[in-house]
Design an enzyme around this catalytic site. Structure first.
Site, PDB file in Angstrom:
ATOM      1  CD  GLU A 110      -2.878  -1.230   2.309  1.00  0.00           C
ATOM      2  OE1 GLU A 110      -2.333  -1.455   3.408  1.00  0.00           O
ATOM      3  OE2 GLU A 110      -4.104  -1.085   2.164  1.00  0.00           O
ATOM      4  CD  GLU A 130      -3.400  -6.404   3.717  1.00  0.00           C
ATOM      5  OE1 GLU A 130      -3.514  -7.181   2.747  1.00  0.00           O
ATOM      6  OE2 GLU A 130      -2.769  -5.337   3.649  1.00  0.00           O
TER       7      GLU A 130
END
Ligand code: NAI
Length: 705
Positions: A110, A130
């Site tokens: 990210e 995640e």
């Protein structure tokens, strides 16, 4: 200024290097350091472009998972600073280039996606794993990734969490260039090339997004795939939902949606369970009282006695770890049979594309079949895997005591017998230990390492280390009947059979537990393991059975009729030649007759009751094991169940599950069962105590009481 991120200027390029070993996680201080250095670089007129790189072996490998734990514990955590750094990167007026080596996972990817460009070395990989922790990307990854790589790729990466190699990431548009040679040099050269161009922002790129209607099919397909591959888990669907938002909302609103979904996932028990499981594997490797100073014996050669179901699988583990292994049997015929099974297993893996044929042949060549004791005086470990019979095991241990060199570990794969009694057949009980593998031994990850009264710290430390080398999860347990896993499994199986005796069909019992998340229902597991195993043990220990206590009878009744489960084609279920199960209507009739005769009232139980009966039976016995010290910590029990018994990781393991339900609630239900079903449901004293104190198994530390 933060020392976790360093700042250097090379020509007109500022280099920000994250120095937070071992994996450059985004721990507190790292995002703040990035933001601060970005301000400096932006304000310095001599700086025309910026490179963000990781020091040591990787780029930023992800968020600091302890921060999620802090949030679970009600603390604030520092995720806000990560978002600020992400915004600072994207809004920086000068081009920022992420230079990736090692892994850019989760928050690392990210961060890289918020940079204006990404370059990487050929061996690097990127990913949004995640979901494996029960959450979704929370650093705007679900909104930036589809803008770089398109919806399909983003769905695949965020919903399933699998890593993507750089070559694939380049094709997908996640990475702009692969750097040959030195990464930093390549990244600086790239930075100089783009320094004069206005920096492109990922958030403003919409060309790959398509629209909601055009993406509907891909979204539905992703949900379907998640239902199949990650049954029962909420996070994959949450990730899909967040990506779906990118197909219809402007970037800022999509990010808001992601934040809502992320927060919901983080407060969901599934993320608590998965994060517990993640740290659990690391925790079980730590043995109180056995530090790094305890010497570890290098295991260069091994020997196994018994080439049956277990011995053959164990030999494969050693061979796969590159350790040459002698495999001894009593007869050439048994040996040939054992080697034929090993060869067949390897060739199946070749057929499935797991290994090349040359690799498989190389592994097989490491296994040396023999019927003599030749070479046993040269090996560093001997693992016994003969029939489960104490007299035989003692005979073998007396013999290996004579042939083994001093300093050789003597391990038994017994699943029920007393390690101290086995060790008493030798003059070196401190070298004797249990290595309890699970069937199939070449597949199941769990290795219960059973500590005898005299087992030395070196033997324990070496066993834990060896487990890692054999790619197992080693869990140290105490020497009691059934050790940790099987001792708990007994009441779990008992309840599953009781439920059938009380009028549930086997399909109802197994169906409820399967839908709850277990890899297999308990009755199907018993059919697979062979009903005769328990039946024989039961006959042997019949004299220990207490009058007035109810014991499960249906499994013995099936055995008496010659039905041992899968191996005879019939047990709680009927099996066809492909081992596909269908209902066995005889069982229902047998249960009805037996209940009438034994005075058991038949009724139907709800799926919730089925789950509570079976899972709380695990919890109650687990509490006893914990209090008696046969398990070091509650998490050790959880790791045993997650790796050896098909317990779903997203439920955390039996003890974590009980903590999440709340011990007062679990305790109250067990009290009800005790009233209804009697003695076998007597609550474990530790459970009663922790429930009264409002405490949890996770918080319990036996050394403090
Ligand atoms: P098995 O019956 O498949 O294999 C035992 C092998 O030992 C046979 O091939 C037999 O010929 C050989 N053997 C017997 N006496 C011997 C001797 N004196 N020297 C050399 N070889 C000898 O049994 P299995 O299932 O492999 O079990 C072995 C051990 O592993 C038992 O202690 C069992 O409790 C334990 N175990 C079994 C599990 C399972 O699921 N089958 C799981 C975990 C442990």
């Amino acid at each position: 200024m933060s020392s976790l991120v360093t700042y250097k200027i090379t020509g007109s390029v500022a280099v920000l290097s994250v120095e937070n070993p071992p994996v450059n996680a985004l721990s507190p201080g790292v995002p703040e350091g990035i933001s601060a250095h970005l301000r400096t670089a932006a304000a310095d007129p001599s700086v025309k472009a910026i490179v963000l790189i990781g020091g040591g072996r990787t780029f930023i490998a992800g968020a600091d998972i302890r921060e999620f734990e802090k949030i679970h514990a009600g603390e604030t955590g520092s995720l806000g600073a990560i978002l600020t750094a992400i915004h600072d990167l994207e809004n920086c007026p000068k081009p920022v280039i992420a230079a990736i080596h090692g892994t850019a996972f989760g928050g690392g990817l990210e961060t890289a996606m918020a940079c204006h460009y990404r370059v990487a070395v050929a061996g690097a990989s990127v990913g949004q794993p995640e979901v494996k922790l029960g959450i979704i990307p929370g650093g705007e990854g679900t909104q930036r990734l589809p803008r770089l790589a398109g919806i399909a790729k983003a769905l695949e990466m965020c919903a399933f969490g699998d890593p993507v190699l750089v070559s694939d990431a380049l094709g997908a548009g996640i990475v702009d260039e692969i750097v040959e040679g030195d990464l930093l040099t390549g990244a600086i050269a790239f930075a100089q090339r783009v320094a004069a161009t206005p920096p492109p922002r990922t958030s403003e790129r919409n060309e790959k997004l398509g629209d909601a209607a055009g993406n509907a099919g891909a979204i539905t397909a992703a949900h379907d795939a998640a239902n199949k591959r990650l049954r029962g888990q909420a996070a994959p669907h949450a990730a899909i939902e967040a990506i779906e938002a990118a197909t219809r909302l402007p970037f800022a609103e999509g990010c808001k949606k992601e934040a809502e979904i992320f927060a919901a996932c983080l407060s969901n028990d599934q993320s608590k369970a998965l994060i517990h499981a993640f740290f659990g594997e690391r925790t079980v490797a730590k043995i109180p009282g056995i530090g790094r100073d305890v010497p570890i014996i290098p295991i260069q050669r091994a020997a196994i006695i018994g080439a049956g179901t277990m011995g053959g699988g164990i030999a494969m583990n050693y061979a796969n770890a590159g350790i040459p292994v002698l495999l001894k049997e009593t007869t050439q015929e048994a040996l040939d049979r054992g080697m034929a099974t090993i060869t067949k297993n390897y060739m199946n893996s070749v057929k499935r594309g797991r290994f090349s044929e040359a690799y498989a042949r190389g592994r097989i060549a490491l296994i040396h079949p023999q019927i003599t004791w030749d070479g046993f005086d040269q090996v560093d470990i001997i693992v016994e895997a003969v029939f489960e019979n104490m007299a035989l095991k003692k005979e073998i241990f007396a013999e290996i005591d004579r042939v083994a060199k001093p300093g050789c570990i003597l391990a038994s794969n017994t699943s029920t017998l007393n390690i101290d009694a086995i060790a008493s057949a030798t003059k070196r009980p401190e070298w004797v230990i249990g290595h309890h593998f699970f069937s199939p031994a070449n597949v199941m990850r769990l290795l219960e390492i059973v500590r005898g009264m005299a087992t030395s710290n070196t033997v324990i430390a070496t066993s834990m280390d060896l487990a890692r080398k054999l790619r197992k999860v080693g869990v140290l347990v105490g020497n009691c009947r059934g050790f940790v896993g099987n001792r708990m499994f007994a009441p779990y199986c008992r309840e599953s059979i009781f439920l059938v005796e009380e009028g549930c069909t086997p399909e109802q019992v197994d169906g409820a537990l399967y839908r709850w998340g277990m890899a297999m229902g308990p009755l199907a597991v018993q059919d697979l393991a062979g009903l005769d195993v328990g039946w024989r043990i039961r006959k042997e220990y019949k004299q220990l059975e207490k009058p007035g206590v109810r014991y499960a009878e249906l499994d013995s009744m099936l055995c008496e009729q010659g039905h041992y489960g899968q191996k005879t084609g019939k047990g709680f279920f009927v099996y066809d030649e492909n081992r596909r199960a269908s209902p066995n209507s005889d069982v229902v009739a047998m249960a009805r007759d037996y209940a009438a005769q034994a005075g058991i009232a038949q009724r139907t139980a709800s799926p919730d009751e089925i789950v509570e009966r079976c899972v709380y039976a695990l919890v109650n016995e687990g509490a006893r094991l914990l209090e008696e010290g046969f398990a070091l910590r509650a998490v050790d029990i959880d790791v045993v169940y997650l790796n050896g018994y098909g317990f779903p990781a997203w439920r955390g393991g039996p003890m974590k599950y009980a903590d999440l339900v709340g011990l007062p609630k679990v305790f109250a239900r067990i009290r009800e069962f005790e009233k209804q079903f009697g003695h076998s449901w007597k609550p474990a004293p530790l459970l009663a105590r922790l429930a009264m104190q409002g405490s949890s198994f996770s918080a319990y530390d036996r050394s403090k009481g």
